[in-house]
Enzyme design. Structure first.
Site, PDB file in Angstrom:
ATOM      1  N   GLU A  57       0.672  -8.417  -7.938  1.00 47.51           N
ATOM      2  CA  GLU A  57       1.254  -7.344  -8.726  1.00 47.51           C
ATOM      3  C   GLU A  57       2.775  -7.402  -8.714  1.00 47.51           C
ATOM      4  OE1 GLU A  57      -2.191  -3.978  -8.646  1.00 47.51           O
ATOM      5  OE2 GLU A  57      -0.680  -3.814  -7.102  1.00 47.51           O
ATOM      6  N   CYS A 110      10.321  -5.405  -8.881  1.00 47.20           N
ATOM      7  CA  CYS A 110       9.835  -5.572  -7.512  1.00 47.20           C
ATOM      8  C   CYS A 110       8.837  -6.718  -7.504  1.00 47.20           C
ATOM      9  CB  CYS A 110       9.187  -4.257  -7.060  1.00 47.20           C
ATOM     10  SG  CYS A 110       8.531  -4.335  -5.393  1.00 47.20           S
ATOM     11  N   CYS A 167      -0.797 -10.354   2.709  1.00 49.48           N
ATOM     12  CA  CYS A 167       0.260 -10.363   3.722  1.00 49.48           C
ATOM     13  C   CYS A 167      -0.387 -10.473   5.092  1.00 49.48           C
ATOM     14  CB  CYS A 167       1.085  -9.081   3.646  1.00 49.48           C
ATOM     15  SG  CYS A 167       2.538  -9.102   4.730  1.00 49.48           S
ATOM     16  N   CYS A 220       0.956  -4.361   8.834  1.00 51.74           N
ATOM     17  CA  CYS A 220       1.605  -3.077   9.116  1.00 51.74           C
ATOM     18  C   CYS A 220       0.601  -1.957   8.837  1.00 51.74           C
ATOM     19  CB  CYS A 220       2.850  -2.909   8.241  1.00 51.74           C
ATOM     20  SG  CYS A 220       4.089  -4.182   8.580  1.00 51.74           S
ATOM     21  N   CYS A 226       0.534   0.123   5.307  1.00 51.48           N
ATOM     22  CA  CYS A 226       0.721  -0.597   4.042  1.00 51.48           C
ATOM     23  C   CYS A 226      -0.614  -1.073   3.491  1.00 51.48           C
ATOM     24  CB  CYS A 226       1.652  -1.790   4.259  1.00 51.48           C
ATOM     25  SG  CYS A 226       1.934  -2.742   2.755  1.00 51.48           S
ATOM     26  N   CYS A 283       5.752   1.958  -3.457  1.00 57.34           N
ATOM     27  CA  CYS A 283       5.876   1.106  -2.276  1.00 57.34           C
ATOM     28  C   CYS A 283       4.594   1.136  -1.463  1.00 57.34           C
ATOM     29  CB  CYS A 283       6.968   1.610  -1.347  1.00 57.34           C
ATOM     30  SG  CYS A 283       8.564   1.712  -2.088  1.00 57.34           S
TER      31      CYS A 283
HETATM   32  N1  SAH Z   1       7.246  -7.554   4.044  1.00 58.15           N
HETATM   33  C1  SAH Z   1       8.492  -7.095   3.533  1.00 58.15           C
HETATM   34  C2  SAH Z   1       8.512  -6.776   2.037  1.00 58.15           C
HETATM   35  C3  SAH Z   1       7.392  -5.891   1.483  1.00 58.15           C
HETATM   36  S1  SAH Z   1       7.374  -4.227   1.953  1.00 58.15           S
HETATM   37  C4  SAH Z   1       8.960  -5.916   4.347  1.00 58.15           C
HETATM   38  O1  SAH Z   1       8.267  -5.501   5.259  1.00 58.15           O
HETATM   39  O2  SAH Z   1      10.067  -5.445   4.122  1.00 58.15           O
HETATM   40  C5  SAH Z   1       8.180  -3.232   0.843  1.00 58.15           C
HETATM   41  C6  SAH Z   1       8.570  -1.875   1.442  1.00 58.15           C
HETATM   42  O3  SAH Z   1       7.530  -0.903   1.215  1.00 58.15           O
HETATM   43  C7  SAH Z   1       8.761  -1.934   2.933  1.00 58.15           C
HETATM   44  O4  SAH Z   1       9.859  -1.212   3.361  1.00 58.15           O
HETATM   45  C8  SAH Z   1       7.468  -1.315   3.413  1.00 58.15           C
HETATM   46  O5  SAH Z   1       7.561  -0.921   4.710  1.00 58.15           O
HETATM   47  C9  SAH Z   1       7.275  -0.205   2.415  1.00 58.15           C
HETATM   48  N2  SAH Z   1       5.920   0.356   2.425  1.00 58.15           N
HETATM   49  C10 SAH Z   1       4.790  -0.266   2.780  1.00 58.15           C
HETATM   50  N3  SAH Z   1       3.737   0.571   2.693  1.00 58.15           N
HETATM   51  C11 SAH Z   1       4.200   1.757   2.276  1.00 58.15           C
HETATM   52  C12 SAH Z   1       3.578   3.017   1.964  1.00 58.15           C
HETATM   53  N4  SAH Z   1       2.250   3.182   2.063  1.00 58.15           N
HETATM   54  N5  SAH Z   1       4.368   4.013   1.540  1.00 58.15           N
HETATM   55  C13 SAH Z   1       5.702   3.826   1.394  1.00 58.15           C
HETATM   56  N6  SAH Z   1       6.327   2.668   1.656  1.00 58.15           N
HETATM   57  C14 SAH Z   1       5.592   1.637   2.093  1.00 58.15           C
END
Ligand code: SAH
Length: 373
Positions: A95, A108, A115, A119, A122, A344
């Protein structure tokens, strides 16, 4: 000649393309001409590249191609955010999201299919990891998006900013990400300013140093999300390998020694009752004292079966106020495109998980051998 044996020029940097032409007895300046056709004018058909000799156009159409991932679905949110589902050659989907704002448009971009970082907040993590994207698949997202968006009157660039904040950890797919970013910056391709290309990372320390050594000097965002190692270990498991102090030291090296004296953007997803207390805001303020940074607070975006809740508006405001009083530039990110799951952490694409997480989890949870029966 069959399609798949042709060389795809989409992801080639200027140097690589010059090498390609020289290897075929052509002048290196052909690279500049072809870059402009592909990336500035969006042309993928060699026969339309009228400043190349007829013979070269024919040779290229037999031996090369210009191929981006194919857009298979487009969704537009009420706030103007677009989300595209792009299909890759192997059937996987990724996406890409476009976020229009006053005076700028941000794309974006994803760097991996799925991934591996896992985390806990996410949704991409839940899919597991499938594979790295190629440089062509990364820059191809920008190519496809630009082809799809029409500039509005008086706007020269629809996509003025690119953030590597889609699916994947860009620093775990180093070379293709660097090649794609150099095309974003390249004057003969997209010509974006290095302040308008942002790599976001969970903090892969050795790769951060390598990024500094490339001299690309793109903007850096760090996904921090916790003010101490005990909590960050839970939210961002990569922290167990590269703890906060090491990650922040690498960020300082990146923004300080590169000679560009920028600030790192610290990203902090606010999770109700987990990392959003006033004490944690003060701890964060103390932690970042020596880091040239600005802070981006991101209200958590829920997804099916997510175990967290978004912090309340009052908690978000209190958290921000403490950081502002401590002297930090702090912005609360407004959720964009959440009605189409484009916000995000909501990007999932369609991924065939090759890390076999399901099986691993079943093994962990069930009686011995249960997952195999
Ligand atoms: N792996 C990289 C890039 C992708 S994450 C990184 O960790 O930076 C893109 C952003 O979205 C990151 O800051 C991540 O922590 C945030 N993110 C992930 N899941 C989210 C959620 N459920 N709500 C809001 N932000 C989120």
């Amino acid at each position: 000649m069959n399609e798949s044996t042709k060389t795809n020029l989409m992801g080639m940097t200027r140097e690589e393309l010059a090498g390609f032409f020289v290897a075929h007895g052509e002048k290196p300046f052909r690279a500049v001409q072809v870059l402009k056709w592909i990336h500035q004018r969006g042309i993928t058909d060699f026969s339309a590249m009228t400043d190349l000799t007829k013979g070269l156009r024919i040779w290229l159409s037999e031996h090369a191609e210009v191929r981006a991932p194919e857009i298979v679905m487009t969704q537009a949110a009420r706030d103007g955010t677009h989300k595209w589902l792009l299909r890759l050659d192997d059937g996987n989907c990724i996406e890409t999201v476009f976020i229009p704002e006053e005076g700028r448009g941000t794309l974006c971009v994803s760097s991996q299919v799925g991934c591996a970082l896992d985390c806990s907040f996410c949704s991409t993590a839940r899919q597991g990891f499938n594979r790295n994207l190629t440089a062509a698949e990364i820059i191809g997202q920008l190519h496809a998006a630009r082809g799809h968006l029409q500039p509005e009157e008086g706007q020269s660039r629809v996509v003025s900013n690119v953030v590597l904040m889609g699916m994947g950890e860009p620093l775990l797919n180093f070379e293709p990400v660097v090649a794609a970013m150099s095309l974003m910056l390249e004057d003969n391709a997209y010509g974006l300013s290095k302040r308008r290309v942002t790599l976001s990372t969970a903090g892969v320390v050795p790769a951060l140093d390598r990024l500094r050594e490339t001299g690309l000097q793109v903007a850096l965002a760090l996904s921090l999300h916790a003010p101490n190692d005990a909590l960050r270990d839970q939210l961002v498991p990569l922290n167990r390998k590269y703890p906060i102090a090491d990650v922040l030291a690498a960020c300082r090296r990146y923004v300080g020694n590169g000679g560009h004296h920028s600030r790192v953007t610290v990203e902090y997803v606010l999770l109700d009752g987990i990392n959003d207390s006033q004490a944690q805001a003060r701890e964060l303020a103390a932690l970042l004292r020596d880091v040239p940074c600005k802070i981006n607070l991101i209200p958590f975006n829920p997804f099916p079966e997510s175990r967290y809740r978004r912090s309340t508006g009052a908690a978000i405001d209190r958290f921000r106020d403490i950081l502002v009083q401590a002297g930090y530039t702090t912005i609360t990110r407004r959720p964009r495109g959440d009605d189409i799951d484009a916000a995000c952490g909501q990007l999932v694409g369609r991924v065939e998980d090759r890390s076999r997480r399901e099986l691993r989890f079943a093994r962990l949870q069930g009686p011995p051998g249960a997952a195999l029966s």
